[in-house]
Design an enzyme around this catalytic site. Structure first.
Site, PDB file in Angstrom:
ATOM      1  N   ASP A   1      -6.969 -20.245 -50.838  1.00  0.00           N
ATOM      2  CA  ASP A   1      -7.638 -20.570 -49.578  1.00  0.00           C
ATOM      3  C   ASP A   1      -7.495 -22.086 -49.386  1.00  0.00           C
ATOM      4  OD1 ASP A   1      -9.482 -20.319 -47.339  1.00  0.00           O
ATOM      5  OD2 ASP A   1     -10.944 -21.288 -48.652  1.00  0.00           O
TER       6      ASP A   1
ATOM      7  N   ASP B   1     -13.347 -20.023 -52.011  1.00  0.00           N
ATOM      8  CA  ASP B   1     -14.708 -20.505 -52.226  1.00  0.00           C
ATOM      9  C   ASP B   1     -15.722 -19.942 -51.252  1.00  0.00           C
ATOM     10  OD1 ASP B   1     -13.839 -21.987 -49.950  1.00  0.00           O
ATOM     11  OD2 ASP B   1     -15.469 -23.393 -50.324  1.00  0.00           O
TER      12      ASP B   1
ATOM     13  N   ASP C   1     -13.945 -15.136 -48.387  1.00  0.00           N
ATOM     14  CA  ASP C   1     -12.919 -14.922 -49.394  1.00  0.00           C
ATOM     15  C   ASP C   1     -13.282 -13.794 -50.366  1.00  0.00           C
ATOM     16  OD1 ASP C   1     -11.410 -17.067 -48.417  1.00  0.00           O
ATOM     17  OD2 ASP C   1     -12.528 -18.504 -49.633  1.00  0.00           O
TER      18      ASP C   1
END
Length: 648
Positions: A347, A542, A546
């Site tokens: 990410d 995080d 996600d």
């Protein structure tokens, strides 16, 4: 201290009591067995008159055996019902009953006790990894303020009907999907999209559950029931993805399927072959008890205690060493899994970047200095609570630029601000704001992909500030270290604009970067990667958005220092320091641990095989077998301790 719901008095928190009860239930059997075993050995060594009678010692050790033996017997019975007749449970029972038969009561108890302790260690390492996904439901707000009969009523979101109006205060999370009734408000949408820039939502536009109101009290009209909200769909994705993760099967269980029937078969042959041979050679005297003793000693020697203990010891060494580096593995199985990783998907916001805005560039028009431009923009933005406004004001402080007093500030929703400074009107916002006031500005500003704040003084364009999320200090090192580990497939997934994601990817040397993705898009992308069976995927993220991909990946890695609780709960590995470079270190720890584990397994198996052969020949007694087991266990411990010294 909490208050008891039934009496109102202070009492110990329920969770602490539950934890204590859980620990007691897990360890009391092994503890009782250990106390009885040690006290029995001491009484025998002291030649206690109480222990002189054979039946007293037998009963004593049977009582010591049952707490640890009965659960194994239950497991063996369950395995047999599943037609798994030669599990390690079967071997443990046959071997320990054999030890009792030949009068070696303490050894019979000790073998089962050590086996049970080894199983507890292994189960602890694996079970901690399987966090209850249902805990994610705590992320959803438990209350909603509903407008009924012209008054606000606190209600469970489950009981709010479609069409009702709810109120959400600044800083609170939206509990249900709906449409905006206020003129405009800013929302933190990171929980759903990963988008780092707060989003302005205007009247009539959709507001989704999980968003956080950042600037004012708002009201929305509910459009979907609680269980159909955007947040509920994300949680459902997490649960479904978790179910698709194959449970790690322990090595010792696989090994026992081959090892156990062979050992039991050999033990039977140790008795039968001499018996058959006695018919062929009449000079050979077959004594049933002697050969049965050898067979039972062979079985006791063959107990895979050293194998069972050496495996979790190695994993604990690796987990302990990793924790010193700020890397938390939730179980030994993930130490194994991370060694197979050949694809790393990251990410962007909060993982590779800091997740906070900083001014990257200041470009002033002719006739005004950069400091004057910064001062004008920061002065107008000084009363705003928007993250971009705060970043500009902080930048002004860093540049030692003094702010000017402003008056008559006006907000133009979705465009920016107008204020008076020393009697001169100043506009601060986006390009559309200047267009609305018919102020000309350079056309190339429309081509800038990052966030820009433009300024006009009076009727003249004055310049712009460019802001962006910034890369973490070790982001480039993180990617370089992964490449050094021969991981060539490195990708970025993000909810940010594609242009922004591409820009960061180029800085990091990553060729595959995908932006404009909602959680469903990230899941779809990962599922496509998984269709190629050669891809062993680690996802690093995080945010709560996600969580589904963390659960779906072969190894989910969460940034734990600032990451969301949902991501940390779902992940298999947590980077507590929030440094992406720790991902490569986690892989290195996993590979080193796996090497140590296989050294321990090879050592335990080799020594065990040697003593098995000696036992079959009647050379090794039960004491040699116990000594061999203890020796191997000590060597395994010393080898596992090496991990702590090798990883710094």
């Amino acid at each position: 201290m909490g208050h008891c719901s039934c009496c109102g008095h202070e009492c110990a928190p329920k969770k602490e009591v539950e934890v204590r009860n859980s620990i007691f239930q897990e360890y009391w059997k092994a503890g009782l067995s250990f106390i009885l075993l040690i006290s029995g050995i001491i009484m025998n060594a002291l030649d206690s008159s109480f222990f002189h009678k054979e039946y007293v010692a037998l009963i004593w050790y049977i009582v010591a055996y049952l707490p640890v033996g009965l659960p194994v017997m239950k497991e063996a019975w369950e395995s047999m019902k599943e037609k798994d007749y030669f599990s390690e449970f079967t071997l443990m029972i046959v071997a320990t009953i054999g030890a009792f038969y030949i009068g070696e009561y303490p050894e019979g108890v000790a073998v089962m006790l050590f086996y049970t302790i080894g199983e507890l260690f292994q189960d602890k390492a694996v079970d901690k990894a399987k966090r209850n996904i249902g805990a994610l439901l705590d992320v959803r707000p438990e209350k909603a303020l509903v407008l009924r009969d012209n008054s606000l009523i606190t209600e469970s979101p489950k009981n709010v009907k479609v069409g009702e109006i709810i109120e959400i205060k600044s800083g609170e999370r939206v509990p249900l999907d709906g449409v905006m009734l206020n003129e405009v408000a800013a929302f933190n949408t990171a929980a759903l999209t990963g988008e780092s820039v707060p989003r302005n939502i205007r009247e009539g536009e959709e507001v989704l559950a999980g968003m956080i109101v950042t600037d004012k009290v708002i009201r929305i009209k509910v459009t979907r029931p609680f269980d159909k909200s955007a947040l509920a769909r994300i949680l459902e994705l997490v649960q479904n993805a978790s179910e698709r993760k194959a449970p790690a099967e322990l090595f010792i269980r696989k090994f026992a399927r081959i090892y156990t029937p062979i050992v039991i078969g050999l033990a039977v042959l140790i008795v039968i072959l001499p018996f058959v041979y006695s018919f062929i050679d009449t000079q050979f005297a077959f004594v049933f008890n002697d050969w049965l003793y050898r067979a039972l000693v062979f079985l006791v020697i063959s107990c895979p205690c050293a194998l069972v203990v050496s495996i979790p010891l190695g994993y604990f060494g690796g987990i302990g060493a990793a924790s010193r580096l700020g890397i938390l593995f939730k179980g030994g199985n993930y130490l194994d899994a991370i060694t197979k990783i050949n694809t790393v998907v990251l990410d962007k916001t909060g993982t590779l970047t800091k997740g906070t805005f900083e001014v990257q560039e200041c470009k002033s028009a002719s006739g005004i200095s950069e400091k004057e431009l910064i001062g004008m923009v920061a002065s107008v933005e000084s009363d705003s609570t928007h993250p971009i406004a705060k970043a500009i004001v902080n930048y002004a402080k860093q540049q030692s630029v003094e702010l000017s007093p402003v008056t008559g500030t006006k907000e133009y929703a979705g465009f920016g601000l107008e204020a008076m400074i020393n009697g001169t009107p100043v506009l601060v916002g986006n390009c559309r704001l200047l267009s609305n006031f018919n102020i000309e500005y350079p056309a190339e500003l429309l081509q800038i992909t990052d966030t820009i704040v433009v300024c006009a003084i009076g009727t003249d364009y004055a310049g712009y500030l460019l802001l962006a999320d910034t890369l973490k200090d070790d982001a480039k090192k993180a990617i370089d270290d992964l490449k050094m580990l021969h991981i060539k497939n490195i990708q970025i997934l993000s909810g940010d604009k594609q242009s922004i994601v591409t820009n960061f990817a180029e800085k990091l040397g990553i060729t595959s970067a995908y932006g404009d993705l909602l959680p469903e898009g990230k899941v779809q992308h990962l599922e496509e990667l998984r269709q190629d069976g050669t891809n062993q995927i680690a996802f690093v993220g995080d945010g709560m958005n996600d969580a589904p991909v963390l659960a779906l990946s072969h190894v989910g890695i969460a940034m734990g220092g600032l990451g969301s609780d949902a991501a940390i709960e779902t992940a298999d590995v947590v980077i507590q320091t929030d440094q992406p470079s720790k991902v490569a270190e986690a892989i290195k720890v996993g590979k080193l641990t796996r090497r140590i584990i296989w050294q321990n397994v090879s050592l335990a198996f080799g020594v065990k095989l040697l003593v098995l052969i000696l036992g079959a020949g009647g050379i090794a007694t039960l004491w040699e077998a116990v000594f061999a087991d203890v020796g191997v266990a000590l060597l395994a411990i010393m080898n596992a301790v090496r991990i702590q010294k090798m990883i710094k």
